[in-house]
Structure formats: structure tokens, C-alpha cells
Design a protein around this motif. Structure first.
Motif, PDB file in Angstrom:
ATOM      1  N   GLN A 210       0.806  -1.209   0.000  1.00  0.00           N
ATOM      2  CA  GLN A 210       0.000   0.000   0.000  1.00  0.00           C
ATOM      3  C   GLN A 210       0.843   1.264   0.000  1.00  0.00           C
ATOM      4  OE1 GLN A 210      -3.403  -0.113  -0.418  1.00  0.00           O
ATOM      5  NE2 GLN A 210      -2.998   2.054  -0.880  1.00  0.00           N
ATOM      6  N   ALA A 211       1.945   1.247   0.740  1.00  0.00           N
ATOM      7  CA  ALA A 211       2.820   2.427   0.775  1.00  0.00           C
ATOM      8  C   ALA A 211       3.408   2.711  -0.599  1.00  0.00           C
ATOM      9  CB  ALA A 211       3.944   2.215   1.789  1.00  0.00           C
ATOM     10  N   GLN A 212       3.689   1.670  -1.361  1.00  0.00           N
ATOM     11  CA  GLN A 212       4.251   1.832  -2.699  1.00  0.00           C
ATOM     12  C   GLN A 212       3.215   2.356  -3.681  1.00  0.00           C
ATOM     13  OE1 GLN A 212       5.538  -2.221  -3.003  1.00  0.00           O
ATOM     14  NE2 GLN A 212       7.519  -1.838  -2.017  1.00  0.00           N
ATOM     15  N   ILE A 213       1.982   1.865  -3.547  1.00  0.00           N
ATOM     16  CA  ILE A 213       0.889   2.394  -4.369  1.00  0.00           C
ATOM     17  C   ILE A 213       0.633   3.850  -4.013  1.00  0.00           C
ATOM     18  CG2 ILE A 213      -1.574   2.208  -4.890  1.00  0.00           C
ATOM     19  CD1 ILE A 213      -1.345  -0.809  -4.434  1.00  0.00           C
ATOM     20  N   ASN A 214       0.668   4.145  -2.711  1.00  0.00           N
ATOM     21  CA  ASN A 214       0.451   5.524  -2.266  1.00  0.00           C
ATOM     22  C   ASN A 214       1.507   6.461  -2.833  1.00  0.00           C
ATOM     23  OD1 ASN A 214      -1.747   4.680  -0.792  1.00  0.00           O
ATOM     24  ND2 ASN A 214      -0.669   4.658   1.173  1.00  0.00           N
ATOM     25  N   ASN A 215       2.730   5.962  -2.998  1.00  0.00           N
ATOM     26  CA  ASN A 215       3.802   6.773  -3.573  1.00  0.00           C
ATOM     27  C   ASN A 215       3.449   7.167  -4.997  1.00  0.00           C
ATOM     28  OD1 ASN A 215       6.260   8.080  -3.878  1.00  0.00           O
ATOM     29  ND2 ASN A 215       7.428   6.207  -4.215  1.00  0.00           N
ATOM     30  N   ARG A 216       2.957   6.211  -5.786  1.00  0.00           N
ATOM     31  CA  ARG A 216       2.552   6.507  -7.161  1.00  0.00           C
ATOM     32  C   ARG A 216       1.395   7.493  -7.197  1.00  0.00           C
ATOM     33  NH1 ARG A 216       3.378   0.839  -7.580  1.00  0.00           N
ATOM     34  NH2 ARG A 216       1.165   0.281  -7.684  1.00  0.00           N
ATOM     35  N   VAL A 217       0.433   7.272  -6.317  1.00  0.00           N
ATOM     36  CA  VAL A 217      -0.733   8.150  -6.282  1.00  0.00           C
ATOM     37  C   VAL A 217      -0.328   9.583  -5.938  1.00  0.00           C
ATOM     38  CG1 VAL A 217      -2.889   8.656  -5.064  1.00  0.00           C
ATOM     39  CG2 VAL A 217      -2.354   6.302  -5.719  1.00  0.00           C
ATOM     40  N   SER A 218       0.584   9.724  -4.981  1.00  0.00           N
ATOM     41  CA  SER A 218       1.047  11.049  -4.568  1.00  0.00           C
ATOM     42  C   SER A 218       1.718  11.775  -5.732  1.00  0.00           C
ATOM     43  CB  SER A 218       2.018  10.912  -3.392  1.00  0.00           C
ATOM     44  OG  SER A 218       2.557  12.167  -3.037  1.00  0.00           O
ATOM     45  N   ILE A 219       2.547  11.057  -6.480  1.00  0.00           N
ATOM     46  CA  ILE A 219       3.234  11.662  -7.618  1.00  0.00           C
ATOM     47  C   ILE A 219       2.228  12.081  -8.683  1.00  0.00           C
ATOM     48  CG2 ILE A 219       4.863  11.207  -9.495  1.00  0.00           C
ATOM     49  CD1 ILE A 219       6.383   9.373  -7.593  1.00  0.00           C
ATOM     50  N   GLN A 220       1.251  11.221  -8.951  1.00  0.00           N
ATOM     51  CA  GLN A 220       0.238  11.552  -9.955  1.00  0.00           C
ATOM     52  C   GLN A 220      -0.620  12.726  -9.519  1.00  0.00           C
ATOM     53  OE1 GLN A 220      -0.287  10.174 -13.224  1.00  0.00           O
ATOM     54  NE2 GLN A 220      -1.342  12.139 -13.167  1.00  0.00           N
ATOM     55  N   ASN A 221      -0.971  12.758  -8.234  1.00  0.00           N
ATOM     56  CA  ASN A 221      -1.791  13.866  -7.738  1.00  0.00           C
ATOM     57  C   ASN A 221      -1.080  15.201  -7.911  1.00  0.00           C
ATOM     58  OD1 ASN A 221      -3.907  12.212  -7.005  1.00  0.00           O
ATOM     59  ND2 ASN A 221      -3.313  12.080  -4.838  1.00  0.00           N
ATOM     60  N   GLU A 222       0.228  15.219  -7.653  1.00  0.00           N
ATOM     61  CA  GLU A 222       0.957  16.471  -7.823  1.00  0.00           C
ATOM     62  C   GLU A 222       1.044  16.854  -9.294  1.00  0.00           C
ATOM     63  OE1 GLU A 222       5.281  18.513  -6.891  1.00  0.00           O
ATOM     64  OE2 GLU A 222       4.514  17.010  -5.507  1.00  0.00           O
ATOM     65  N   ALA A 223       1.170  15.860 -10.177  1.00  0.00           N
ATOM     66  CA  ALA A 223       1.192  16.142 -11.613  1.00  0.00           C
ATOM     67  C   ALA A 223      -0.138  16.742 -12.053  1.00  0.00           C
ATOM     68  CB  ALA A 223       1.485  14.871 -12.401  1.00  0.00           C
ATOM     69  N   ASP A 224      -1.236  16.222 -11.503  1.00  0.00           N
ATOM     70  CA  ASP A 224      -2.557  16.779 -11.804  1.00  0.00           C
ATOM     71  C   ASP A 224      -2.662  18.221 -11.320  1.00  0.00           C
ATOM     72  OD1 ASP A 224      -3.332  14.360 -12.898  1.00  0.00           O
ATOM     73  OD2 ASP A 224      -4.332  13.661 -11.067  1.00  0.00           O
ATOM     74  N   LYS A 225      -2.138  18.466 -10.124  1.00  0.00           N
ATOM     75  CA  LYS A 225      -2.176  19.824  -9.568  1.00  0.00           C
ATOM     76  C   LYS A 225      -1.337  20.780 -10.417  1.00  0.00           C
ATOM     77  CE  LYS A 225      -2.939  18.470  -4.746  1.00  0.00           C
ATOM     78  NZ  LYS A 225      -2.339  18.425  -3.382  1.00  0.00           N
ATOM     79  N   ALA A 226      -0.239  20.259 -10.957  1.00  0.00           N
ATOM     80  CA  ALA A 226       0.620  21.101 -11.797  1.00  0.00           C
ATOM     81  C   ALA A 226      -0.135  21.568 -13.031  1.00  0.00           C
ATOM     82  CB  ALA A 226       1.875  20.328 -12.203  1.00  0.00           C
ATOM     83  N   TRP A 227      -0.877  20.665 -13.656  1.00  0.00           N
ATOM     84  CA  TRP A 227      -1.672  21.044 -14.832  1.00  0.00           C
ATOM     85  C   TRP A 227      -2.766  22.032 -14.449  1.00  0.00           C
ATOM     86  CZ3 TRP A 227      -2.259  22.209 -19.498  1.00  0.00           C
ATOM     87  CH2 TRP A 227      -3.488  22.200 -20.135  1.00  0.00           C
ATOM     88  N   ASN A 228      -3.420  21.820 -13.319  1.00  0.00           N
ATOM     89  CA  ASN A 228      -4.456  22.740 -12.864  1.00  0.00           C
ATOM     90  C   ASN A 228      -3.872  24.122 -12.586  1.00  0.00           C
ATOM     91  OD1 ASN A 228      -6.430  20.749 -12.989  1.00  0.00           O
ATOM     92  ND2 ASN A 228      -6.180  20.145 -10.856  1.00  0.00           N
ATOM     93  N   GLU A 229      -2.685  24.143 -11.994  1.00  0.00           N
ATOM     94  CA  GLU A 229      -2.031  25.424 -11.714  1.00  0.00           C
ATOM     95  C   GLU A 229      -1.673  26.143 -13.008  1.00  0.00           C
ATOM     96  OE1 GLU A 229      -0.618  28.574  -9.573  1.00  0.00           O
ATOM     97  OE2 GLU A 229      -1.787  26.852  -8.873  1.00  0.00           O
TER      98      GLU A 229
END
Length: 260
Positions: free
Chosen positions: A218-237
Motif C-alpha cells: 500500500q505504501a508503494q501504491i500511495n507513492n505513485r498516487v502522490s506523484i500523480q496527484n501532484e502532476a494533476d495539480k501542476a496542470w491545474n495550476e
């Protein structure tokens, strides 16, 4: 970027990037340095016919600049931002040998992580088998990003096709040379075998680092999710900044017309 996605990171010729450099260092957990870099490179490449031609696209298959700017720019920015986050966590990946000629391992790791953001990959079982022909590798859903190819179903489908092809076009923005490398020898098993061969050369500590982003805990999946979430935020910004600039330009023209 970082000698992978683009050979030249020149100042963007499209308006909208300059303001990024004056923004705060971090907005809503977005690394503005990363965002500035990917915005410059993406605005240059996404609108460039030469960029698509280097991957083998024919003139009639290259998306129009209007379509690219409206629908493809986000794919490029999110994918490249995702990649920069990965190599910032694991900078040593950039200096490792290529998985195949023209196919950097740093990109392969990023592609695998992005393609399997919210799911289990079963990649570790395949790696343990050390055999790309094994059942474990056949069952490893996580490797489909490598074994299915980067241009499936034709060039036009890459931009106007289904969700699977939508994922593939994001890969083309992360690593155009990977598209060329795969199309020269489109063998899914060879791609997986090359990754296995590279992985087995790593030190145990490095293997653990790679699995911290590709594993199924789960921690490894969470790492991927965190990276993707920030990438999404970058596009929104980016879109928020671009919209603000558009509104400011409209207001400037109104004041100019009224002599204010």
C-alpha cells in the motif's frame, strides 16, 4: 528535459509561460521550477510538427495546433512533470545504462509507475522469475505499458482514439526516442526481458528503491498516487495561470481602448 524528453529547453515561443517564473516557489504543493520547465518544453514540442515527425508521424497524421493546444498540452505537462518527480526521488536512475538503445531506464520506470498509478502491478513476481517468458511475467499487468508498445492502432488513433491509446500518447510526450526504439523492434517480451536484465544488475538497495514506486504494497501504491496527484495539480495550476493571463490581457486592451 534532463536529456530525455527534449534535447533543447529553450524559452517558449507561446505566451503564457513567462508568468510562471515570477510565481511563488510552491503553489498548492506544486514545484514551480518543474512546472516552468515542462511548460516551456511542452509548449514548444506539442505544437511542433517536427517533434511528431521524429517519431514517424506523417504530415496528415500530425494533430493541428489548435487541437494540440486544446487537448494534448495537458497530457504532455502531466507526463513530464510526473517524470521529473520520479528522477528527483531517484536521481541515480538518469545515469544508469539505457534499457535498449534510445530507451532510458529512468523513462521506463516513470512509464510503469504512471500507467499503474492506482493498481497493483505484479511486477515483482515477474522480476523474481528472471524470465520474460514466465507465467508470472505474462500475468504482470504492470508490464503492459512496456509490452504493448507505444503506438498501437495507428498514428491517428494515438490522438483521437480510446483511453488505452490516450495513455500511449502520454508516453510519446515523455520520451519520443522510446517510441522510435520500440517501433524498430516491437517485441513485448524483449522489452520486459531488457527491464529484467537491467534490474538484476542493481545493488539490493537500488532494487528496493525501484520497487518503492513499482511495488504492490500500500505504501508503494500511495507513492505513485502522490506523484500523480501532484502532476494533476501542476496542470491545474498551469491552466489557472494561463486563464488569469488571458483575463488580464483582455482588461488591458479594454483600458487601452478607453484611454485609461
Amino acid at each position: 528535459m534532463k536529456n530525455v524528453v527534449s534535447k533543447s529547453l529553450i524559452a517558449a515561443c507561446v505566451t503564457g509561460v513567462a508568468i510562471l517564473s515570477t510565481a511563488k516557489a510552491s503553489v498548492a504543493q506544486v514545484n514551480m521550477s518543474f512546472l516552468t520547465e515542462v511548460a516551456e518544453s511542452c509548449q514548444k514540442d506539442v505544437l511542433s510538427s517536427e517533434y511528431y515527425q521524429q517519431m514517424g508521424y506523417k504530415t496528415g497524421e500530425i494533430p493541428s495546433k489548435e487541437y494540440a493546444d486544446g487537448y494534448l498540452l495537458g497530457d504532455c505537462i502531466e507526463s513530464r512533470y510526473f517524470y521529473l518527480q520520479v528522477i528527483s526521488q531517484f536521481p541515480w536512475l538518469v545515469s544508469t545504462k539505457e534499457m535498449l538503445p534510445g530507451y532510458p531506464v529512468a523513462v521506463a520506470v516513470s512509464l510503469l509507475a504512471e500507467a499503474n498509478t492506482f493498481s497493483k502491478t505484479f511486477i515483482l513476481d515477474c522480476l523474481v522469475s528472471k524470465n520474460s517468458e514466465s507465467q508470472e511475467c505474462t500475468d504482470a499487468d504492470g508490464f503492459k505499458a512496456l509490452s504493448s508498445g507505444l503506438i498501437d492502432g495507428g498514428y491517428v488513433d494515438m490522438f483521437y482514439g480510446n483511453d488505452y491509446q490516450t495513455q500511449n500518447k502520454r508516453y510519446s510526450y515523455m520520451c519520443p526516442s522510446c517510441v522510435v526504439a520500440y517501433n524498430k523492434n516491437p517485441s513485448g517480451r524483449k522489452m520486459i526481458g531488457a527491464f529484467i536484465e537491467w534490474f538484476t544488475t542493481l545493488e539490493p538497495s537500488q532494487r528496493k528503491e525501484v520497487m518503492s514506486i513499482l511495488g504492490d504494497e500500500q505504501a508503494q501504491i500511495n507513492n505513485r498516487v502522490s506523484i500523480q496527484n501532484e502532476a494533476d495539480k501542476a496542470w491545474n495550476e498551469y491552466t489557472a495561470i494561463r486563464q488569469r493571463m488571458t483575463e488580464e490581457e483582455k482588461e488591458r486592451r479594454r483600458r487601452e481602448l478607453l484611454g485609461e
